[in-house]
Design a protein around this motif. Structure first.
Motif, PDB file in Angstrom:
ATOM      1  N   PHE A  10     -91.656 -30.272  21.530  1.00 26.97           N
ATOM      2  CA  PHE A  10     -90.643 -30.931  20.707  1.00 26.97           C
ATOM      3  C   PHE A  10     -91.384 -31.921  19.808  1.00 26.97           C
ATOM      4  O   PHE A  10     -92.170 -32.740  20.282  1.00 26.97           O
TER       5      PHE A  10
ATOM      6  N   GLU B 279     -86.281 -33.433  23.507  1.00 25.02           N
ATOM      7  CA  GLU B 279     -87.471 -33.970  24.181  1.00 25.02           C
ATOM      8  C   GLU B 279     -87.309 -33.934  25.704  1.00 25.02           C
ATOM      9  O   GLU B 279     -88.295 -33.872  26.449  1.00 25.02           O
TER      10      GLU B 279
ATOM     11  N   ALA C  71     -88.802 -30.660  27.007  1.00 21.70           N
ATOM     12  CA  ALA C  71     -90.066 -30.161  26.438  1.00 21.70           C
ATOM     13  C   ALA C  71     -91.244 -30.430  27.368  1.00 21.70           C
ATOM     14  O   ALA C  71     -91.272 -31.439  28.083  1.00 21.70           O
TER      15      ALA C  71
END
Ligand code: SF4
Length: 474
Positions: free
Chosen positions: A5, A36, A39
């Motif tokens: 991300f 996020e 990720a």
């Protein structure tokens, strides 16, 4: 494969760098994480233009370290871009959770460095060195989003517009700007190399290309960095003729690409608008009626303090010349309010210049001292209260002019390039006029990528609303 991300701060150049890094990672088998929170790798592509932008990115990384890392200790965290370049190792010293710091000439190493960190071969990596030829490494695109790695080039791309990086760095050294330090000296890609990238984009369905760089009007003035270009071509390109600057030669070459409908560029410098560029507007129909001319101030005294390299009169002359060749040209600008030493009289000159030019829109910045720039050390810093008050007055003026200009479109027919669903209301489609105004209309996916005639029915705040025009109807 791991997922990544990338959160981007700052300007269009950073957006483009993030896209290229994401595309390079996808090509290596990474997937793009939607947030996020899920990720395996989180990268912050940072901006250094204002202290505030740096503080925001550092605060974000602190939160990531506290939240994401706590639950998933193996997540890799990294900084890249301008702040990474200017602070380097200091970022890891301050934030020991950071694994990777990648400078502005090192984006293309992201995949290799992440592989090494993820495989446990290296613990922390800081790379902010200069690298010859790095200006030509921002070339990958993500036209199909996450599905790009399976792309066969035949599906309609998600993007019908694309940014192409033509150069990196800036030698102008405006006294308020940190960019020459974070992006380095001007380095330009060769014309053949850029044209090849543009051709590939057009073959994949892109209709509009924006040529991108910190100071595009200086393109090629300091030679070209790509030694491996075909010799004949390269040698030819290295000779800027008296009549045509390298930038105009590049415009000519891109203009020849069949299937490309529109060309834009950003950011130019007003002092780089020679007669050859004005003439290019008259000569090249794909070069749209749009110019972003960052004036910064209307006062010669302040322009000199800023080290801008032009006067108010020269700027006004340039606007006149552009309007002479393209009467419908949309002109936008950047203005800094409250630069050190700016008096009420200087500010009044900025106000009067805004009224005289009648900008279609302007991006206003309240001056804030930027460490390591000459302006931060200048005497007569303007108190915040005055900066705010001037910003407010200028904003009122810009909004009032903008309203008038946008209202003038109501009832007119204009051509737009349809870019996709509106961000605010995905049930509607949005496109852009040649003079760079956003038009929202009732349409569908089948319109994406089309050049469409619309009739403007209403003007909102820096947005137009329209209906697809039916031929013969008035
Ligand atoms: S022209 Fe001035 S403001 Fe623009 S990047 Fe260069 S130094 Fe910064």
């Amino acid at each position: 494969m791991p997922s990544v991300f990338i959160k981007t701060y700052g300007c269009q150049m950073n957006e483009r760098d993030s896209e290229a890094v994401a595309a390079q990672l996808v090509a290596k088998g990474y997937t793009l994480a939607p947030t996020e929170a899920v990720a395996d790798v989180v990268l912050l592509n940072t901006c250094s233009v204002r202290d505030f932008a740096e503080k925001k990115a550092i605060g974000k990384m602190q939160n990531l370290a506290a939240d994401v890392r706590k639950n998933r200790p193996n997540v890799v965290l990294g900084f890249m871009g301008c702040m990474a370049q200017s602070r380097g190792q200091e970022l890891i010293d301050k934030l020991p959770d950071v694994d990777l710091v990648l400078g502005t000439q090192k984006f293309h190493h992201a995949a290799d460095y992440l592989d090494e960190i993820l495989a446990g071969r290296r613990d922390k990596i800081v790379d902010v060195a200069e690298e010859r030829g790095s200006e030509a490494t921002i070339r990958e695109h993500l036209l199909y989003g996450n599905a790009d790695r399976n792309g066969d080039g035949h599906r309609p791309p998600l993007q019908v517009t694309a940014y192409v990086s033509i150069m990196q760095g800036c030698n102008q050294r405006c006294t308020f700007c940190i960019v020459p330090d974070t992006r380095g000296e001007e380095r330009s890609r060769g014309i053949a190399d850029i044209v090849a990238e543009c051709r590939q984009l057009v073959a994949q369905g892109v209709k509009e290309i924006t040529l991108l760089g910190q100071i595009v009007t200086s393109y090629g003035k300091r030679g070209f960095g790509r030694a491996e270009l075909p010799l004949g071509q390269d040698a030819q390109q290295r000779v800027p003729t008296k009549e045509k600057s390298p930038f105009v030669q590049l415009l000519d070459a891109v203009h020849e690409i069949e299937g490309l409908e529109r060309i834009r560029f950003t950011s130019p410098h007003p002092k780089g608008y020679g007669d050859d560029l004005i003439e290019a507007y008259a000569r090249l129909p794909k070069l749209v009626e749009s110019a972003h001319l960052p004036v910064q101030s209307g006062s010669d005294r302040v322009l000199k303090l800023m080290h801008r390299g032009y006067t108010r009169e020269r700027f006004l002359g340039l606007v006149k010349k552009l309007r002479r060749v393209r009467p419908d040209i949309g002109i936008t600008t950047d203005i800094i309010v409250g630069f050190p030493g700016e008096t009420e009289d200087d500010f009044e000159q900025t106000l009067s210049l805004a009224r005289e030019v009648e900008f279609d829109n302007a991006y206003l910045f309240k001056y804030s001292p930027r460490r390591d720039t000459p302006a931060a050390e200048m005497p007569d810093q303007v108190p915040l209260k005055i900066r705010e008050e001037r910003n407010h007055r200028l904003l009122d003026t810009i909004n009032e002019i903008g309203r008038r200009k946008y209202d003038a479109f109501v009832g007119r027919r204009t051509q737009i390039l349809v870019e996709g669903p509106s961000r605010k209301n995905p049930a509607r489609m949005t496109g852009r006029t040649r003079c760079n105004k956003i038009v929202v209309f009732e349409g569908s996916e089948r319109h994406r990528g089309q050049l469409l005639d619309v009739k403007i029915t209403r003007a909102g705040s820096f947005t137009l609303y329209g209906d697809p025009a039916i031929l013969g109807e008035d």
